[in-house]
Write a protein that holds these residues in place. Sequence first.
Motif, PDB file in Angstrom:
ATOM      1  N   SER A 419       1.285   5.182  15.926  1.00 35.57           N
ATOM      2  CA  SER A 419       1.685   6.053  14.811  1.00 35.57           C
ATOM      3  C   SER A 419       0.588   5.994  13.763  1.00 35.57           C
ATOM      4  CB  SER A 419       3.016   5.606  14.205  1.00 35.57           C
ATOM      5  OG  SER A 419       2.910   4.286  13.689  1.00 35.57           O
ATOM      6  N   LEU A 420       0.309   7.112  13.130  1.00 35.87           N
ATOM      7  CA  LEU A 420      -0.714   7.182  12.090  1.00 35.87           C
ATOM      8  C   LEU A 420      -0.034   7.359  10.744  1.00 35.87           C
ATOM      9  CD1 LEU A 420      -3.254   9.565  13.864  1.00 35.87           C
ATOM     10  CD2 LEU A 420      -3.408   7.081  13.652  1.00 35.87           C
ATOM     11  N   THR A 421      -0.514   6.619   9.765  1.00 40.13           N
ATOM     12  CA  THR A 421       0.104   6.678   8.442  1.00 40.13           C
ATOM     13  C   THR A 421      -0.829   7.181   7.357  1.00 40.13           C
ATOM     14  OG1 THR A 421      -0.420   4.319   8.184  1.00 40.13           O
ATOM     15  CG2 THR A 421       1.790   4.875   8.952  1.00 40.13           C
ATOM     16  N   GLY A 422      -2.088   7.442   7.686  1.00 38.28           N
ATOM     17  CA  GLY A 422      -2.998   7.992   6.690  1.00 38.28           C
ATOM     18  C   GLY A 422      -4.425   7.516   6.889  1.00 38.28           C
ATOM     19  N   ARG A 423      -5.279   7.949   5.985  1.00 41.16           N
ATOM     20  CA  ARG A 423      -6.677   7.519   5.969  1.00 41.16           C
ATOM     21  C   ARG A 423      -6.863   6.507   4.852  1.00 41.16           C
ATOM     22  NH1 ARG A 423     -10.610   8.095   9.478  1.00 41.16           N
ATOM     23  NH2 ARG A 423     -12.165   8.434   7.842  1.00 41.16           N
ATOM     24  N   ILE A 424      -7.616   5.461   5.143  1.00 37.43           N
ATOM     25  CA  ILE A 424      -7.859   4.430   4.126  1.00 37.43           C
ATOM     26  C   ILE A 424      -8.468   5.054   2.874  1.00 37.43           C
ATOM     27  CG2 ILE A 424      -9.246   2.398   3.592  1.00 37.43           C
ATOM     28  CD1 ILE A 424      -8.921   1.556   6.510  1.00 37.43           C
ATOM     29  N   ASN A 425      -9.423   5.957   3.063  1.00 40.43           N
ATOM     30  CA  ASN A 425     -10.116   6.548   1.911  1.00 40.43           C
ATOM     31  C   ASN A 425      -9.288   7.579   1.164  1.00 40.43           C
ATOM     32  OD1 ASN A 425     -12.365   5.014   2.487  1.00 40.43           O
ATOM     33  ND2 ASN A 425     -13.386   6.628   3.653  1.00 40.43           N
ATOM     34  N   ASN A 426      -8.150   7.993   1.749  1.00 38.59           N
ATOM     35  CA  ASN A 426      -7.318   9.003   1.094  1.00 38.59           C
ATOM     36  C   ASN A 426      -6.223   8.406   0.228  1.00 38.59           C
ATOM     37  OD1 ASN A 426      -8.763  11.009   2.372  1.00 38.59           O
ATOM     38  ND2 ASN A 426      -7.249  11.381   3.973  1.00 38.59           N
ATOM     39  N   LEU A 427      -5.988   7.114   0.333  1.00 35.29           N
ATOM     40  CA  LEU A 427      -4.870   6.500  -0.362  1.00 35.29           C
ATOM     41  C   LEU A 427      -4.942   6.757  -1.871  1.00 35.29           C
ATOM     42  CD1 LEU A 427      -4.553   3.026   1.408  1.00 35.29           C
ATOM     43  CD2 LEU A 427      -3.078   5.036   1.693  1.00 35.29           C
ATOM     44  N   ILE A 428      -3.792   7.078  -2.449  1.00 42.15           N
ATOM     45  CA  ILE A 428      -3.668   7.295  -3.892  1.00 42.15           C
ATOM     46  C   ILE A 428      -3.174   5.986  -4.516  1.00 42.15           C
ATOM     47  CG2 ILE A 428      -2.478   8.599  -5.700  1.00 42.15           C
ATOM     48  CD1 ILE A 428      -2.205  10.887  -3.624  1.00 42.15           C
ATOM     49  N   ASN A 429      -3.867   5.512  -5.543  1.00 40.90           N
ATOM     50  CA  ASN A 429      -3.511   4.251  -6.207  1.00 40.90           C
ATOM     51  C   ASN A 429      -2.840   4.587  -7.534  1.00 40.90           C
ATOM     52  OD1 ASN A 429      -3.323   1.746  -7.386  1.00 40.90           O
ATOM     53  ND2 ASN A 429      -5.387   1.105  -6.825  1.00 40.90           N
ATOM     54  N   ARG A 430      -1.513   4.547  -7.518  1.00 40.94           N
ATOM     55  CA  ARG A 430      -0.735   4.877  -8.720  1.00 40.94           C
ATOM     56  C   ARG A 430      -0.256   3.576  -9.352  1.00 40.94           C
ATOM     57  NH1 ARG A 430       4.255   5.961 -10.976  1.00 40.94           N
ATOM     58  NH2 ARG A 430       4.505   7.982 -12.029  1.00 40.94           N
ATOM     59  N   GLY A 431      -1.043   3.072 -10.290  1.00 41.95           N
ATOM     60  CA  GLY A 431      -0.664   1.843 -10.976  1.00 41.95           C
ATOM     61  C   GLY A 431      -0.510   0.664 -10.044  1.00 41.95           C
ATOM     62  N   GLU A 433       0.395   0.868  -6.839  1.00 43.67           N
ATOM     63  CA  GLU A 433       1.153   1.297  -5.664  1.00 43.67           C
ATOM     64  C   GLU A 433       0.262   2.206  -4.815  1.00 43.67           C
ATOM     65  OE1 GLU A 433       3.941   0.217  -4.791  1.00 43.67           O
ATOM     66  OE2 GLU A 433       5.093  -0.397  -6.553  1.00 43.67           O
ATOM     67  N   LYS A 434       0.062   1.828  -3.540  1.00 46.37           N
ATOM     68  CA  LYS A 434      -0.784   2.607  -2.630  1.00 46.37           C
ATOM     69  C   LYS A 434       0.072   3.644  -1.902  1.00 46.37           C
ATOM     70  CE  LYS A 434      -4.223   0.078  -3.845  1.00 46.37           C
ATOM     71  NZ  LYS A 434      -4.762  -0.969  -2.991  1.00 46.37           N
ATOM     72  N   ILE A 435      -0.312   4.908  -2.044  1.00 46.38           N
ATOM     73  CA  ILE A 435       0.487   6.023  -1.509  1.00 46.38           C
ATOM     74  C   ILE A 435      -0.331   6.781  -0.480  1.00 46.38           C
ATOM     75  CG2 ILE A 435       1.698   8.163  -2.104  1.00 46.38           C
ATOM     76  CD1 ILE A 435       1.850   6.914  -5.012  1.00 46.38           C
ATOM     77  N   SER A 436       0.254   7.033   0.679  1.00 48.97           N
ATOM     78  CA  SER A 436      -0.403   7.811   1.729  1.00 48.97           C
ATOM     79  C   SER A 436      -0.116   9.296   1.521  1.00 48.97           C
ATOM     80  CB  SER A 436       0.117   7.389   3.108  1.00 48.97           C
ATOM     81  OG  SER A 436      -0.227   8.349   4.088  1.00 48.97           O
ATOM     82  N   PRO A 437      -1.148  10.113   1.247  1.00 51.48           N
ATOM     83  CA  PRO A 437      -0.920  11.557   1.099  1.00 51.48           C
ATOM     84  C   PRO A 437      -0.279  12.166   2.353  1.00 51.48           C
ATOM     85  CG  PRO A 437      -3.134  10.970   0.390  1.00 51.48           C
ATOM     86  CD  PRO A 437      -2.557   9.761   1.043  1.00 51.48           C
ATOM     87  N   GLU A 438      -0.698  11.665   3.529  1.00 53.81           N
ATOM     88  CA  GLU A 438      -0.172  12.219   4.781  1.00 53.81           C
ATOM     89  C   GLU A 438       1.337  12.002   4.896  1.00 53.81           C
ATOM     90  OE1 GLU A 438      -4.514  11.222   5.435  1.00 53.81           O
ATOM     91  OE2 GLU A 438      -2.799  10.243   4.499  1.00 53.81           O
ATOM     92  N   HIS A 439       1.812  10.842   4.427  1.00 50.64           N
ATOM     93  CA  HIS A 439       3.254  10.574   4.484  1.00 50.64           C
ATOM     94  C   HIS A 439       4.018  11.526   3.567  1.00 50.64           C
ATOM     95  CE1 HIS A 439       7.084   8.561   4.573  1.00 50.64           C
ATOM     96  NE2 HIS A 439       7.003   8.266   3.273  1.00 50.64           N
ATOM     97  N   VAL A 440       3.524  11.721   2.367  1.00 48.42           N
ATOM     98  CA  VAL A 440       4.198  12.627   1.429  1.00 48.42           C
ATOM     99  C   VAL A 440       4.148  14.063   1.964  1.00 48.42           C
ATOM    100  CG1 VAL A 440       4.254  13.472  -0.946  1.00 48.42           C
ATOM    101  CG2 VAL A 440       3.631  11.091  -0.487  1.00 48.42           C
ATOM    102  N   GLU A 441       3.013  14.439   2.558  1.00 49.09           N
ATOM    103  CA  GLU A 441       2.888  15.785   3.143  1.00 49.09           C
ATOM    104  C   GLU A 441       3.902  16.010   4.251  1.00 49.09           C
ATOM    105  OE1 GLU A 441      -1.909  16.099   2.233  1.00 49.09           O
ATOM    106  OE2 GLU A 441      -1.197  15.682   4.262  1.00 49.09           O
ATOM    107  N   ASP A 442       4.128  14.978   5.055  1.00 46.84           N
ATOM    108  CA  ASP A 442       5.091  15.097   6.152  1.00 46.84           C
ATOM    109  C   ASP A 442       6.497  15.341   5.613  1.00 46.84           C
ATOM    110  OD1 ASP A 442       5.483  14.985   9.035  1.00 46.84           O
ATOM    111  OD2 ASP A 442       6.633  13.168   8.654  1.00 46.84           O
ATOM    112  N   ILE A 443       6.848  14.659   4.533  1.00 46.72           N
ATOM    113  CA  ILE A 443       8.165  14.869   3.921  1.00 46.72           C
ATOM    114  C   ILE A 443       8.253  16.278   3.332  1.00 46.72           C
ATOM    115  CG2 ILE A 443       9.712  14.122   2.072  1.00 46.72           C
ATOM    116  CD1 ILE A 443       9.528  12.201   4.482  1.00 46.72           C
ATOM    117  N   LEU A 444       7.211  16.689   2.622  1.00 45.26           N
ATOM    118  CA  LEU A 444       7.207  18.028   2.026  1.00 45.26           C
ATOM    119  C   LEU A 444       7.356  19.109   3.096  1.00 45.26           C
ATOM    120  CD1 LEU A 444       4.361  17.543  -0.589  1.00 45.26           C
ATOM    121  CD2 LEU A 444       6.707  18.229  -1.141  1.00 45.26           C
ATOM    122  N   ALA A 445       6.662  18.928   4.220  1.00 45.75           N
ATOM    123  CA  ALA A 445       6.704  19.939   5.279  1.00 45.75           C
ATOM    124  C   ALA A 445       8.082  20.047   5.914  1.00 45.75           C
ATOM    125  CB  ALA A 445       5.660  19.612   6.354  1.00 45.75           C
ATOM    126  N   GLY A 446       8.891  19.001   5.778  1.00 49.08           N
ATOM    127  CA  GLY A 446      10.242  19.057   6.332  1.00 49.08           C
ATOM    128  C   GLY A 446      11.238  19.763   5.434  1.00 49.08           C
TER     129      GLY A 446
END
Length: 526
Positions: A419-431, A433-446
Amino acid sequence: MAVPTAASVRDADGYRPPTVTGLVDLLDRQVRERPYARALVVTGDRVHLSYRALGAAADDVAARLAGTGLRRGDAVGLVGANTAEFAVALLGAARAGLVAAPLDPGLPESQLSARLEALGARAALLGPAAAAVPLPVPAWPVRVNVSRAGTAEVELAPGAPAAPHVRGASGELSGQDALVLFTAGTSERAKMVPLTHTNVAASVQAICATYELGPDDATVAVMPFFHGHGLFAALLASLASGGCVLLPERGRFSAGTFWDDMRVVSATWFTAAPAIHEILLDRSEREYPGPQAPTLRFVRSSSAPLNTATQRALERTFGAPLLSAYGMTESSHQATSEPLTGRGLLKHGLVGRPTGVEVRVVDRSGRACPVDVEGEVWVHGPTVARGYLGDREGTSSTFVDGWLRTGDLGALDEDGYLSLTGRINNLINRGGEKISPEHVEDILAGCPGVAEAAVFAVPDPVYGQRVGAAVVVREGESVEAEEILRYCRDRLAAFEVPDRLELVAALPYTAKGGLDRKAVQARYAP
């Protein structure tokens, strides 16, 4: 003696992938055993080009290149779309002992020139789609005139000899090399990946074995041949296994003619990036021919993550399993894939098991992660390139003791599925908290009514970064931003929910079919 059909190859004593050693002998068995079988269907008239005619045209190109001053192991650019000229020039260059570097004909002159110079190409072969622009090396137009009878006449008359002295990275190449592929990116950022004939053969054999491709199979070329997805999965694997590839008119995918092309060639499968699958799904209600569509053994998706909701919708619409595959230019395209029905479990949302390579998920210290624990995906095997041309630093950081550090985050389950959860270089650092854009995109697409989404980092003086999202609403649907955010709040951690959400008409994509994250960031983050 009867020639084995695809079915007999699959059913007798298990499937046997084609025996090839690289691009040089890719066609040899088919030319010898099935010379009049169709290899390509080309031009707007959909003329059949046989294996014999294709092989003869490639030999003609090789002979014409012999008098240009080029030597075995020299690099030549190949600028073209998905046309007969591309296939003939690629195979002809290989038979002449040259190393071909496919290039997107849509690149601006500056980028084409930059890539040819960085490579140290001594000449460039130009297909019909290549613009007549000044290049830093001799440019030789290639034309293949295919008659209605299926004969092919090659036009290639180099007006000048190959460049005698070139700079660049081509001094690192040898006669063992077959291709140089450029990774996605601008001319300044794209890396040059040398692939040997052994890499090519291993990739082609693994793809053929995964999907049990044979002479009864046919497909339509959707993805461009100047990237690994279209080149290895659609063109080379089909030709090596004796199948047929229809090249759309003008060498480009057209949603308007796709299903007619599929019907004409009696396609049994096709492969595309998720963006193309989304287009076909959105247009399916008015364009999918239903009972008149060819019967598909499977549909394949690669080049980017495909969300589970789209995967299931495509399977319902097309009546065939949709198999997700994963790979990189540096791994000669495919590294993992979901298996054919009956050959293993289908686990939607995952990208399958290794195909001809070893896959490992490791932690920051390089130790193997336990089952279902996230880490970096590493790949090892005969398809993995030796490094990058002209980039020692990039090679040393990406290739470690024969292992390819992909830069992708993922996990292996108890059955060895990735299973793929994202790219290391794409991670968003919100205070923190490391966030995978790909994971959020998958939820949005649903979310009902959402066609696709892109998630990006928004600079923030307090948290460092916040989550932004650009969302495309499906044609004919009506959904508001607040509805989408409510959907996200029910399915995401609070820190993952987009702080900014914008409804947009379309998202930018690379020629490879992946989301152009640099363009998204530049367009929506400021």
